[in-house]
Scaffold this motif. Structure first.
Motif, PDB file in Angstrom:
ATOM      1  N   THR A   1       0.830  -1.205   0.000  1.00 58.16           N
ATOM      2  CA  THR A   1       0.000   0.000   0.000  1.00 58.16           C
ATOM      3  C   THR A   1       0.863   1.253   0.000  1.00 58.16           C
ATOM      4  OG1 THR A   1      -1.791  -1.144   1.151  1.00 58.16           O
ATOM      5  CG2 THR A   1      -1.791   1.265   1.244  1.00 58.16           C
ATOM      6  N   ALA A   2       1.936   1.232   0.785  1.00 54.08           N
ATOM      7  CA  ALA A   2       2.831   2.384   0.841  1.00 54.08           C
ATOM      8  C   ALA A   2       3.524   2.607  -0.497  1.00 54.08           C
ATOM      9  CB  ALA A   2       3.862   2.185   1.946  1.00 54.08           C
ATOM     10  N   THR A   3       3.965   1.526  -1.126  1.00 48.43           N
ATOM     11  CA  THR A   3       4.687   1.649  -2.396  1.00 48.43           C
ATOM     12  C   THR A   3       3.769   2.097  -3.520  1.00 48.43           C
ATOM     13  OG1 THR A   3       6.263  -0.068  -1.736  1.00 48.43           O
ATOM     14  CG2 THR A   3       6.105   0.437  -4.085  1.00 48.43           C
ATOM     15  N   MET A   4       2.575   1.515  -3.607  1.00 49.13           N
ATOM     16  CA  MET A   4       1.680   1.790  -4.722  1.00 49.13           C
ATOM     17  C   MET A   4       0.877   3.078  -4.523  1.00 49.13           C
ATOM     18  SD  MET A   4       2.373  -0.697  -6.728  1.00 49.13           S
ATOM     19  CE  MET A   4       1.091  -0.462  -7.945  1.00 49.13           C
ATOM     20  N   HIS A   5       0.429   3.326  -3.303  1.00 46.08           N
ATOM     21  CA  HIS A   5      -0.498   4.428  -3.069  1.00 46.08           C
ATOM     22  C   HIS A   5       0.062   5.524  -2.166  1.00 46.08           C
ATOM     23  CE1 HIS A   5      -3.916   2.233  -4.881  1.00 46.08           C
ATOM     24  NE2 HIS A   5      -3.371   1.167  -4.339  1.00 46.08           N
ATOM     25  N   GLY A   6       1.267   5.360  -1.684  1.00 45.95           N
ATOM     26  CA  GLY A   6       1.812   6.359  -0.786  1.00 45.95           C
ATOM     27  C   GLY A   6       1.351   6.196   0.649  1.00 45.95           C
TER      28      GLY A   6
ATOM     29  N   ASN B   1       3.158   6.592  -7.437  1.00 42.48           N
ATOM     30  CA  ASN B   1       1.937   6.923  -6.692  1.00 42.48           C
ATOM     31  C   ASN B   1       1.004   7.798  -7.517  1.00 42.48           C
ATOM     32  OD1 ASN B   1       3.679   7.345  -3.488  1.00 42.48           O
ATOM     33  ND2 ASN B   1       3.031   5.499  -4.551  1.00 42.48           N
ATOM     34  N   GLY B   2       1.575   8.780  -8.223  1.00 40.62           N
ATOM     35  CA  GLY B   2       0.760   9.660  -9.048  1.00 40.62           C
ATOM     36  C   GLY B   2       0.068   8.930 -10.175  1.00 40.62           C
ATOM     37  N   THR B   3       0.792   8.003 -10.814  1.00 40.94           N
ATOM     38  CA  THR B   3       0.213   7.234 -11.916  1.00 40.94           C
ATOM     39  C   THR B   3      -0.895   6.320 -11.405  1.00 40.94           C
ATOM     40  OG1 THR B   3       2.311   7.282 -13.115  1.00 40.94           O
ATOM     41  CG2 THR B   3       0.724   5.590 -13.758  1.00 40.94           C
ATOM     42  N   VAL B   4      -0.627   5.631 -10.299  1.00 43.80           N
ATOM     43  CA  VAL B   4      -1.631   4.735  -9.721  1.00 43.80           C
ATOM     44  C   VAL B   4      -2.872   5.522  -9.310  1.00 43.80           C
ATOM     45  CG1 VAL B   4      -2.140   3.230  -7.765  1.00 43.80           C
ATOM     46  CG2 VAL B   4       0.022   2.996  -8.986  1.00 43.80           C
TER      47      VAL B   4
ATOM     48  N   PHE C   1      -4.022   8.292 -10.572  1.00 44.94           N
ATOM     49  CA  PHE C   1      -4.786   8.706 -11.745  1.00 44.94           C
ATOM     50  C   PHE C   1      -5.627   7.548 -12.280  1.00 44.94           C
ATOM     51  CE2 PHE C   1      -5.442   9.154 -16.290  1.00 44.94           C
ATOM     52  CZ  PHE C   1      -5.967  10.439 -16.374  1.00 44.94           C
ATOM     53  N   ILE C   2      -5.030   6.369 -12.410  1.00 41.86           N
ATOM     54  CA  ILE C   2      -5.752   5.228 -12.980  1.00 41.86           C
ATOM     55  C   ILE C   2      -6.872   4.776 -12.059  1.00 41.86           C
ATOM     56  CG2 ILE C   2      -5.535   2.800 -13.662  1.00 41.86           C
ATOM     57  CD1 ILE C   2      -2.631   3.524 -14.530  1.00 41.86           C
ATOM     58  N   THR C   3      -6.580   4.645 -10.773  1.00 45.03           N
ATOM     59  CA  THR C   3      -7.619   4.171  -9.850  1.00 45.03           C
ATOM     60  C   THR C   3      -8.750   5.182  -9.710  1.00 45.03           C
ATOM     61  OG1 THR C   3      -6.361   5.001  -7.941  1.00 45.03           O
ATOM     62  CG2 THR C   3      -6.074   2.680  -8.523  1.00 45.03           C
ATOM     63  N   THR C   4      -8.422   6.469  -9.702  1.00 51.45           N
ATOM     64  CA  THR C   4      -9.455   7.483  -9.511  1.00 51.45           C
ATOM     65  C   THR C   4     -10.340   7.609 -10.736  1.00 51.45           C
ATOM     66  OG1 THR C   4      -8.000   8.705  -8.007  1.00 51.45           O
ATOM     67  CG2 THR C   4      -9.906   9.879  -8.866  1.00 51.45           C
ATOM     68  N   THR C   5      -9.756   7.607 -11.934  1.00 53.03           N
ATOM     69  CA  THR C   5     -10.586   7.713 -13.135  1.00 53.03           C
ATOM     70  C   THR C   5     -11.397   6.450 -13.369  1.00 53.03           C
ATOM     71  OG1 THR C   5      -8.663   7.056 -14.477  1.00 53.03           O
ATOM     72  CG2 THR C   5      -9.147   9.421 -14.309  1.00 53.03           C
ATOM     73  N   THR C   6     -10.920   5.301 -12.872  1.00 47.23           N
ATOM     74  CA  THR C   6     -11.657   4.048 -13.048  1.00 47.23           C
ATOM     75  C   THR C   6     -12.714   3.854 -11.972  1.00 47.23           C
ATOM     76  OG1 THR C   6      -9.688   3.008 -14.025  1.00 47.23           O
ATOM     77  CG2 THR C   6     -11.466   1.541 -13.279  1.00 47.23           C
ATOM     78  N   PHE C   7     -12.330   4.008 -10.708  1.00 42.09           N
ATOM     79  CA  PHE C   7     -13.196   3.652  -9.584  1.00 42.09           C
ATOM     80  C   PHE C   7     -13.719   4.847  -8.796  1.00 42.09           C
ATOM     81  CE2 PHE C   7      -9.833   0.301  -9.931  1.00 42.09           C
ATOM     82  CZ  PHE C   7     -10.626  -0.690 -10.480  1.00 42.09           C
TER      83      PHE C   7
ATOM     84  N   VAL D   1      -8.211  14.837 -10.694  1.00 42.14           N
ATOM     85  CA  VAL D   1      -6.927  14.287 -11.127  1.00 42.14           C
ATOM     86  C   VAL D   1      -6.672  14.585 -12.603  1.00 42.14           C
ATOM     87  CG1 VAL D   1      -6.853  12.484  -9.364  1.00 42.14           C
ATOM     88  CG2 VAL D   1      -7.892  11.980 -11.588  1.00 42.14           C
ATOM     89  N   ILE D   2      -7.729  14.618 -13.411  1.00 37.45           N
ATOM     90  CA  ILE D   2      -7.557  14.984 -14.825  1.00 37.45           C
ATOM     91  C   ILE D   2      -7.070  16.424 -14.935  1.00 37.45           C
ATOM     92  CG2 ILE D   2      -8.833  15.464 -16.963  1.00 37.45           C
ATOM     93  CD1 ILE D   2     -10.562  12.973 -16.238  1.00 37.45           C
ATOM     94  N   GLY D   3      -7.644  17.307 -14.123  1.00 41.08           N
ATOM     95  CA  GLY D   3      -7.204  18.692 -14.128  1.00 41.08           C
ATOM     96  C   GLY D   3      -5.752  18.842 -13.722  1.00 41.08           C
ATOM     97  N   VAL D   4      -5.332  18.076 -12.721  1.00 41.80           N
ATOM     98  CA  VAL D   4      -3.937  18.121 -12.281  1.00 41.80           C
ATOM     99  C   VAL D   4      -3.006  17.703 -13.420  1.00 41.80           C
ATOM    100  CG1 VAL D   4      -2.243  17.022 -10.767  1.00 41.80           C
ATOM    101  CG2 VAL D   4      -4.430  17.782  -9.830  1.00 41.80           C
ATOM    102  N   VAL D   5      -3.328  16.605 -14.086  1.00 42.91           N
ATOM    103  CA  VAL D   5      -2.472  16.118 -15.163  1.00 42.91           C
ATOM    104  C   VAL D   5      -2.446  17.104 -16.329  1.00 42.91           C
ATOM    105  CG1 VAL D   5      -2.161  14.296 -16.878  1.00 42.91           C
ATOM    106  CG2 VAL D   5      -2.742  13.711 -14.516  1.00 42.91           C
ATOM    107  N   ARG D   6      -3.590  17.664 -16.674  1.00 41.77           N
ATOM    108  CA  ARG D   6      -3.625  18.628 -17.774  1.00 41.77           C
ATOM    109  C   ARG D   6      -2.765  19.851 -17.457  1.00 41.77           C
ATOM    110  NH1 ARG D   6      -8.422  18.207 -21.769  1.00 41.77           N
ATOM    111  NH2 ARG D   6      -7.297  20.009 -22.571  1.00 41.77           N
ATOM    112  N   ARG D   7      -2.789  20.321 -16.226  1.00 42.40           N
ATOM    113  CA  ARG D   7      -1.965  21.474 -15.854  1.00 42.40           C
ATOM    114  C   ARG D   7      -0.477  21.128 -15.931  1.00 42.40           C
ATOM    115  NH1 ARG D   7      -6.293  22.135 -12.270  1.00 42.40           N
ATOM    116  NH2 ARG D   7      -5.223  21.073 -10.560  1.00 42.40           N
ATOM    117  N   ILE D   8      -0.122  19.930 -15.518  1.00 50.20           N
ATOM    118  CA  ILE D   8       1.274  19.502 -15.607  1.00 50.20           C
ATOM    119  C   ILE D   8       1.711  19.449 -17.072  1.00 50.20           C
ATOM    120  CG2 ILE D   8       2.843  17.542 -15.266  1.00 50.20           C
ATOM    121  CD1 ILE D   8       1.263  16.913 -12.699  1.00 50.20           C
ATOM    122  N   HIS D   9       0.847  18.927 -17.924  1.00 47.04           N
ATOM    123  CA  HIS D   9       1.195  18.793 -19.347  1.00 47.04           C
ATOM    124  C   HIS D   9       1.488  20.141 -20.000  1.00 47.04           C
ATOM    125  CE1 HIS D   9      -0.775  14.568 -20.002  1.00 47.04           C
ATOM    126  NE2 HIS D   9       0.366  14.512 -19.353  1.00 47.04           N
ATOM    127  N   THR D  10       0.811  21.194 -19.571  1.00 48.17           N
ATOM    128  CA  THR D  10       1.053  22.499 -20.195  1.00 48.17           C
ATOM    129  C   THR D  10       2.459  23.015 -19.916  1.00 48.17           C
ATOM    130  OG1 THR D  10       0.174  23.738 -18.287  1.00 48.17           O
ATOM    131  CG2 THR D  10      -1.396  23.101 -20.020  1.00 48.17           C
TER     132      THR D  10
END
Length: 299
Positions: free
Chosen positions: A14-19, A91-94, A96-102, A111-120
């Motif tokens: 849990t610590a490794t995957m989710h922080g 942790n960030g990747t996990v 994003f995937i878990t939140t958009t899925t579940f 989380v989508i907004g966070v990633v979009r801001r990082i991409h800019t």
């Protein structure tokens, strides 16, 4: 003794995957919220993204496959902190995937907004002189396609046979996962297995292993903060090699005989997955999401 070992391994995972904090409030409420993309327990996306061994091996395969796009790799090499903080990046990747899925609709939008801001903020010039932007729609489509192609390959290899997807369900997986990529700005996202294969084939002339790509693979193979973690990563990385297309292995200079991949790597990864499942037990994230969908969750 076994109970203590189980708790210790579960906490470490849990610590490794989710922080360490699952942030179950992202998944548990509000009651009745269908989630941003309407993913339900029977949906192929839920089934694929909820199968730990397939996602772990598929995730490593996706990173290797994505690295073969020189522009995508340049963005990671020049802007990502994965070498300094690989666990934080994971942790960030996990998340994003878990939140958009579940997760709930609000949590997914966040989380989508966070990633979009990082991409800019991620842009520059690759070593070959070509400019790149992380928010380039075509680049986003490549990253997404390489990712879901690898996740699906992991699921179809490591899920119990009775739980693997039919060809029609594989197409449904691509179709249902596409809006997640489109929400980040991707376009012309593959909607079937055939379209995904055609996308990979179409981009094949552009894909090759840069020095940054080879360095990232070497980093992944050595990753681990403890001896046990390094051993597990080594086993999962070996298994992920078997999920790559033949040409991708060749580009990365990976020579691992098919017999070794089938008779050694795959059984070991499956055994690691069974230990993980034993240690973690039923997913609290999926349980929280089921409660929310049923309208019985508490905010």
């Amino acid at each position: 003794m076994l109970v203590g070992l189980r708790k210790r391994i579960g906490a470490e995972l849990t610590a490794t995957m989710h922080g360490g904090d699952l942030e179950l409030e992202r998944y548990a409420g509000p009651p009745g919220d269908p989630g941003l993309f309407g993913i339900t327990p029977g949906d192929p996306v839920w089934r694929v993204h909820g199968q730990a061994t397939g996602m772990l091996t598929g995730g490593f395969a996706a990173l290797m496959l994505q690295s073969l796009h020189p522009l995508a790799m340049a963005g990671v090499d020049q802007h990502s902190d994965f070498r300094a903080d690989p666990v934080g990046r994971l942790n960030g990747t996990v998340r994003f995937i878990t939140t958009t899925t579940f997760g709930s609709s609000a949590a997914a939008r966040e989380v989508i907004g966070v990633v979009r801001r990082i991409h800019t903020r991620v842009h520059g010039t690759a070593p070959n002189g070509r400019p790149y932007r992380a928010d380039d729609p075509d680049l986003l489509t490549w990253v997404h396609t390489a990712e879901v192609h690898s996740f699906l390959a992991g699921h179809q290899t490591y899920a119990p046979r009775r739980l693997r997807l039919t060809p029609a369900e594989c197409d449904a997986y691509y179709r249902r996962a596409a809006p997640m990529a489109e929400a980040l700005g991707a376009r012309n996202v593959p909607l079937t297995s055939l379209e995904a294969e055609r996308h990979l084939t179409r981009l094949r002339p552009e894909l090759h292993a840069t020095e940054a790509a080879l360095d990232s693979v070497r980093f992944l193979r050595r990753f681990g903060r403890t001896r046990r973690e390094r051993l597990v990563v080594h086993l999962l990385m070996n298994a992920s090699v078997g999920l790559l297309p033949d040409w991708a292995r060749a580009e990365l200079g990976i020579r691992r005989p098919a017999l070794v991949r089938a008779a050694w790597d795959r059984p070991l990864a499956a055994a690691v997955g069974r230990v993980f499942q034993w240690a973690i037990g039923p997913s609290p994230i999926q349980a929280a999401a089921r409660g929310r969908l049923a309208g019985t969750a508490r905010g």
